[in-house]
Motif scaffolding. Structure first.
Motif, PDB file in Angstrom:
ATOM      1  N   SER A 107     -16.996  52.379   2.979  1.00 39.20           N
ATOM      2  CA  SER A 107     -17.296  52.059   1.749  1.00 39.20           C
ATOM      3  C   SER A 107     -16.466  52.363   0.706  1.00 39.20           C
ATOM      4  CB  SER A 107     -18.915  52.365   1.350  1.00 39.20           C
ATOM      5  OG  SER A 107     -18.905  53.695   1.302  1.00 39.20           O
ATOM      6  N   TYR A 108     -16.041  53.620   0.816  1.00 39.64           N
ATOM      7  CA  TYR A 108     -15.289  54.442  -0.185  1.00 39.64           C
ATOM      8  C   TYR A 108     -13.854  53.741  -0.267  1.00 39.64           C
ATOM      9  CZ  TYR A 108     -13.619  58.610  -2.704  1.00 39.64           C
ATOM     10  OH  TYR A 108     -13.098  59.523  -3.693  1.00 39.64           O
ATOM     11  N   TYR A 109     -13.083  53.351   1.077  1.00 45.37           N
ATOM     12  CA  TYR A 109     -11.902  52.734   1.070  1.00 45.37           C
ATOM     13  C   TYR A 109     -12.192  51.416   0.627  1.00 45.37           C
ATOM     14  CZ  TYR A 109     -10.881  56.664   4.447  1.00 45.37           C
ATOM     15  OH  TYR A 109     -10.498  57.767   4.604  1.00 45.37           O
ATOM     16  N   ILE A 110     -13.247  50.563   0.751  1.00 46.56           N
ATOM     17  CA  ILE A 110     -13.540  49.166   0.302  1.00 46.56           C
ATOM     18  C   ILE A 110     -13.475  49.263  -0.930  1.00 46.56           C
ATOM     19  CG2 ILE A 110     -15.005  47.505   0.425  1.00 46.56           C
ATOM     20  CD1 ILE A 110     -15.773  48.057   3.102  1.00 46.56           C
ATOM     21  N   TYR A 111     -14.017  50.362  -1.930  1.00 46.63           N
ATOM     22  CA  TYR A 111     -14.347  50.413  -3.154  1.00 46.63           C
ATOM     23  C   TYR A 111     -12.961  50.454  -3.834  1.00 46.63           C
ATOM     24  CZ  TYR A 111     -15.241  52.246  -7.444  1.00 46.63           C
ATOM     25  OH  TYR A 111     -15.434  52.685  -9.210  1.00 46.63           O
ATOM     26  N   ILE A 112     -11.736  51.320  -3.249  1.00 44.49           N
ATOM     27  CA  ILE A 112     -10.747  51.593  -3.686  1.00 44.49           C
ATOM     28  C   ILE A 112      -9.778  50.088  -3.500  1.00 44.49           C
ATOM     29  CG2 ILE A 112      -8.283  52.709  -3.404  1.00 44.49           C
ATOM     30  CD1 ILE A 112     -10.011  55.143  -2.614  1.00 44.49           C
ATOM     31  N   LYS A 143     -11.285  33.792 -12.888  1.00 45.97           N
ATOM     32  CA  LYS A 143     -12.659  33.094 -12.893  1.00 45.97           C
ATOM     33  C   LYS A 143     -13.278  33.546 -11.447  1.00 45.97           C
ATOM     34  CE  LYS A 143     -11.453  29.396 -16.101  1.00 45.97           C
ATOM     35  NZ  LYS A 143     -11.476  27.909 -16.160  1.00 45.97           N
ATOM     36  N   ILE A 144     -12.488  33.438 -10.436  1.00 46.35           N
ATOM     37  CA  ILE A 144     -12.936  33.672  -9.160  1.00 46.35           C
ATOM     38  C   ILE A 144     -12.921  35.191  -8.923  1.00 46.35           C
ATOM     39  CG2 ILE A 144     -12.810  33.342  -6.496  1.00 46.35           C
ATOM     40  CD1 ILE A 144     -11.109  30.689  -7.551  1.00 46.35           C
ATOM     41  N   VAL A 145     -12.014  35.797  -9.073  1.00 52.02           N
ATOM     42  CA  VAL A 145     -11.918  37.387  -8.664  1.00 52.02           C
ATOM     43  C   VAL A 145     -12.825  38.126  -9.387  1.00 52.02           C
ATOM     44  CG1 VAL A 145     -10.139  39.163  -8.816  1.00 52.02           C
ATOM     45  CG2 VAL A 145      -9.538  37.068  -8.160  1.00 52.02           C
ATOM     46  N   PHE A 146     -12.889  38.080 -10.789  1.00 50.46           N
ATOM     47  CA  PHE A 146     -13.833  39.120 -11.480  1.00 50.46           C
ATOM     48  C   PHE A 146     -15.220  38.615 -11.523  1.00 50.46           C
ATOM     49  CE2 PHE A 146     -15.686  41.291 -15.288  1.00 50.46           C
ATOM     50  CZ  PHE A 146     -14.635  42.442 -15.238  1.00 50.46           C
ATOM     51  N   LEU A 147     -15.488  37.224 -11.074  1.00 50.86           N
ATOM     52  CA  LEU A 147     -17.000  37.177 -10.747  1.00 50.86           C
ATOM     53  C   LEU A 147     -17.251  37.958  -9.248  1.00 50.86           C
ATOM     54  CD1 LEU A 147     -19.454  35.410 -11.220  1.00 50.86           C
ATOM     55  CD2 LEU A 147     -18.457  33.381  -9.956  1.00 50.86           C
ATOM     56  N   LEU A 148     -16.463  37.539  -8.209  1.00 51.14           N
ATOM     57  CA  LEU A 148     -16.621  38.234  -7.080  1.00 51.14           C
ATOM     58  C   LEU A 148     -16.867  39.890  -7.262  1.00 51.14           C
ATOM     59  CD1 LEU A 148     -14.281  36.473  -4.693  1.00 51.14           C
ATOM     60  CD2 LEU A 148     -16.773  36.253  -4.934  1.00 51.14           C
ATOM     61  N   TYR A 149     -15.899  40.320  -8.189  1.00 48.87           N
ATOM     62  CA  TYR A 149     -15.950  42.080  -8.460  1.00 48.87           C
ATOM     63  C   TYR A 149     -17.293  42.256  -9.049  1.00 48.87           C
ATOM     64  CZ  TYR A 149     -14.769  46.415 -10.563  1.00 48.87           C
ATOM     65  OH  TYR A 149     -15.096  47.681 -10.639  1.00 48.87           O
ATOM     66  N   ILE A 150     -17.800  41.539 -10.158  1.00 53.90           N
ATOM     67  CA  ILE A 150     -19.111  41.837 -10.494  1.00 53.90           C
ATOM     68  C   ILE A 150     -20.270  41.849  -9.563  1.00 53.90           C
ATOM     69  CG2 ILE A 150     -21.084  40.746 -12.190  1.00 53.90           C
ATOM     70  CD1 ILE A 150     -18.852  39.735 -13.956  1.00 53.90           C
ATOM     71  N   ILE A 151     -20.190  40.725  -8.637  1.00 47.40           N
ATOM     72  CA  ILE A 151     -21.196  40.774  -7.463  1.00 47.40           C
ATOM     73  C   ILE A 151     -20.929  41.865  -6.492  1.00 47.40           C
ATOM     74  CG2 ILE A 151     -21.618  39.513  -5.341  1.00 47.40           C
ATOM     75  CD1 ILE A 151     -20.599  36.805  -6.889  1.00 47.40           C
ATOM     76  N   PHE A 152     -19.723  42.035  -6.273  1.00 44.75           N
ATOM     77  CA  PHE A 152     -19.439  43.604  -5.439  1.00 44.75           C
ATOM     78  C   PHE A 152     -19.637  44.986  -6.021  1.00 44.75           C
ATOM     79  CE2 PHE A 152     -16.658  47.235  -5.015  1.00 44.75           C
ATOM     80  CZ  PHE A 152     -16.621  47.443  -3.593  1.00 44.75           C
ATOM     81  N   ILE A 211     -25.945  49.079  -5.780  1.00 45.33           N
ATOM     82  CA  ILE A 211     -27.361  49.205  -5.284  1.00 45.33           C
ATOM     83  C   ILE A 211     -27.377  49.994  -3.888  1.00 45.33           C
ATOM     84  CG2 ILE A 211     -29.170  47.564  -4.135  1.00 45.33           C
ATOM     85  CD1 ILE A 211     -28.254  45.401  -6.388  1.00 45.33           C
ATOM     86  N   PHE A 212     -26.326  49.629  -3.041  1.00 49.83           N
ATOM     87  CA  PHE A 212     -26.081  50.301  -1.937  1.00 49.83           C
ATOM     88  C   PHE A 212     -25.897  52.005  -1.996  1.00 49.83           C
ATOM     89  CE2 PHE A 212     -22.919  52.452   0.985  1.00 49.83           C
ATOM     90  CZ  PHE A 212     -23.643  52.320   2.339  1.00 49.83           C
ATOM     91  N   SER A 213     -25.195  52.401  -2.968  1.00 46.37           N
ATOM     92  CA  SER A 213     -24.848  53.648  -3.182  1.00 46.37           C
ATOM     93  C   SER A 213     -26.265  54.411  -3.634  1.00 46.37           C
ATOM     94  CB  SER A 213     -23.829  53.829  -4.233  1.00 46.37           C
ATOM     95  OG  SER A 213     -22.512  53.291  -3.772  1.00 46.37           O
ATOM     96  N   ILE A 214     -26.948  53.894  -4.553  1.00 45.55           N
ATOM     97  CA  ILE A 214     -28.040  54.395  -5.200  1.00 45.55           C
ATOM     98  C   ILE A 214     -29.276  54.379  -4.029  1.00 45.55           C
ATOM     99  CG2 ILE A 214     -30.134  54.029  -6.655  1.00 45.55           C
ATOM    100  CD1 ILE A 214     -27.857  52.711  -8.645  1.00 45.55           C
ATOM    101  N   ILE A 215     -29.480  53.484  -3.464  1.00 47.15           N
ATOM    102  CA  ILE A 215     -30.325  53.454  -2.198  1.00 47.15           C
ATOM    103  C   ILE A 215     -30.088  54.468  -1.220  1.00 47.15           C
ATOM    104  CG2 ILE A 215     -31.646  51.971  -0.566  1.00 47.15           C
ATOM    105  CD1 ILE A 215     -31.387  49.768  -2.335  1.00 47.15           C
ATOM    106  N   ILE A 219     -26.071  48.549 -17.648  1.00 51.99           N
ATOM    107  CA  ILE A 219     -25.158  48.467 -18.889  1.00 51.99           C
ATOM    108  C   ILE A 219     -23.590  47.730 -18.673  1.00 51.99           C
ATOM    109  CG2 ILE A 219     -24.088  49.797 -20.938  1.00 51.99           C
ATOM    110  CD1 ILE A 219     -26.469  51.489 -20.673  1.00 51.99           C
ATOM    111  N   ILE A 220     -23.091  48.457 -17.526  1.00 50.10           N
ATOM    112  CA  ILE A 220     -21.628  48.331 -17.008  1.00 50.10           C
ATOM    113  C   ILE A 220     -21.623  46.814 -16.795  1.00 50.10           C
ATOM    114  CG2 ILE A 220     -20.064  48.408 -15.470  1.00 50.10           C
ATOM    115  CD1 ILE A 220     -20.196  50.438 -17.776  1.00 50.10           C
ATOM    116  N   CYS A 221     -22.583  46.373 -15.922  1.00 51.72           N
ATOM    117  CA  CYS A 221     -22.781  45.046 -15.514  1.00 51.72           C
ATOM    118  C   CYS A 221     -22.909  43.936 -16.605  1.00 51.72           C
ATOM    119  CB  CYS A 221     -23.891  44.770 -14.481  1.00 51.72           C
ATOM    120  SG  CYS A 221     -23.513  45.192 -12.796  1.00 51.72           S
ATOM    121  N   ALA A 222     -23.774  44.428 -17.631  1.00 49.93           N
ATOM    122  CA  ALA A 222     -23.833  43.329 -18.812  1.00 49.93           C
ATOM    123  C   ALA A 222     -22.626  43.398 -19.535  1.00 49.93           C
ATOM    124  CB  ALA A 222     -25.143  44.040 -19.696  1.00 49.93           C
TER     125      ALA A 222
END
Length: 222
Positions: free
Chosen positions: A80-85, A114-123, A129-133, A187-190
């Motif tokens: 997950s760390y590598y994917i994040y980078i 329009k596509i990349v940043f939307l996917l980034y927000i979802i990611f 959520i994964f990290s916090i849980i 806040i960051i997502c908003a």
């Protein structure tokens, strides 16, 4: 080539960014800020991965402890760390193309955002959520890893701190940090969502003006 008659807005028309800035100026400023933050983040993470044992960072307690936590929590955390980078590196390329697209009115460079940043927000949402849980579920294990670390162990011994009290205090601190992480992520997502809508609005303004120029040239040729 498409004409303005075929153009349809999908995002609201925004004249100002953050009230006081012109849309184009605001988008440039925030794109630059996001780029700077992400570049620094990626470079620091790459340094974290590739630092050798002789480096100042890798010999530091923070580096060693963080490495232990990631390694001992398992392969999922490492990947997950590598994917994040990787995702952040892709975003850097996308933002650079966006800037070129705005300056040169390159529609394909604007469309990819329009596509990349939307996917980034979802990611970003899913990753956080994964990290916090997962970190919440492994809070006790993280505390145990920290206690085994030499610097923390020396702290406990040298200051005659009860190990169980130390664990309890650390566990409480980690749990409290999750609350901060949740609010921070929201806040960051908003902010990302607002930036996305504003930037897409600017992209459509540019797209509309390009189609107007095409229509004008077609009329002149006829």
């Amino acid at each position: 080539m498409a004409s303005k008659g075929e153009f349809k807005r999908r995002f609201p028309k925004i004249n100002n960014c953050c009230i006081c800035l012109k849309l184009k100026t605001g988008v440039f400023i925030f794109t630059g800020i996001i780029l700077l933050i992400i570049v620094i983040n990626v470079l620091s993470n790459l340094n974290f991965i590739f630092s050798n044992n002789d480096s100042v960072l890798s010999s530091s307690s923070i580096f060693n402890t963080t490495t232990k936590i990631i390694n001992e929590l398992g392969t999922v955390y490492q990947y997950s760390y590598y994917i994040y980078i990787l995702v952040n590196a892709i975003l850097i390329v996308s933002l650079v193309l966006l800037i070129i697209g705005i300056l040169k009115a390159k529609l394909i460079f604007l469309s990819q955002f329009k596509i990349v940043f939307l996917l980034y927000i979802i990611f970003y949402l899913i990753y956080n959520i994964f990290s916090i849980i997962s970190m919440n579920n492994n809070a006790e294990e993280i505390v145990n890893i920290l206690v085994k670390d030499k610097s923390f162990n020396d702290l406990i011994i040298n200051n005659n701190i009860d190990e169980e009290d130390f664990k309890s205090s650390m566990l409480s601190s980690i749990k409290n940090s999750f609350t901060f992480e949740i609010f921070y992520s929201i806040i960051i997502c908003a902010l990302y969502a607002y930036y996305y809508v504003a930037t897409c609005s600017l992209a459509e303004d540019i797209e509309e003006s390009v189609y107007e120029e095409i229509d004008t040239r077609n009329l002149e040729n006829n």
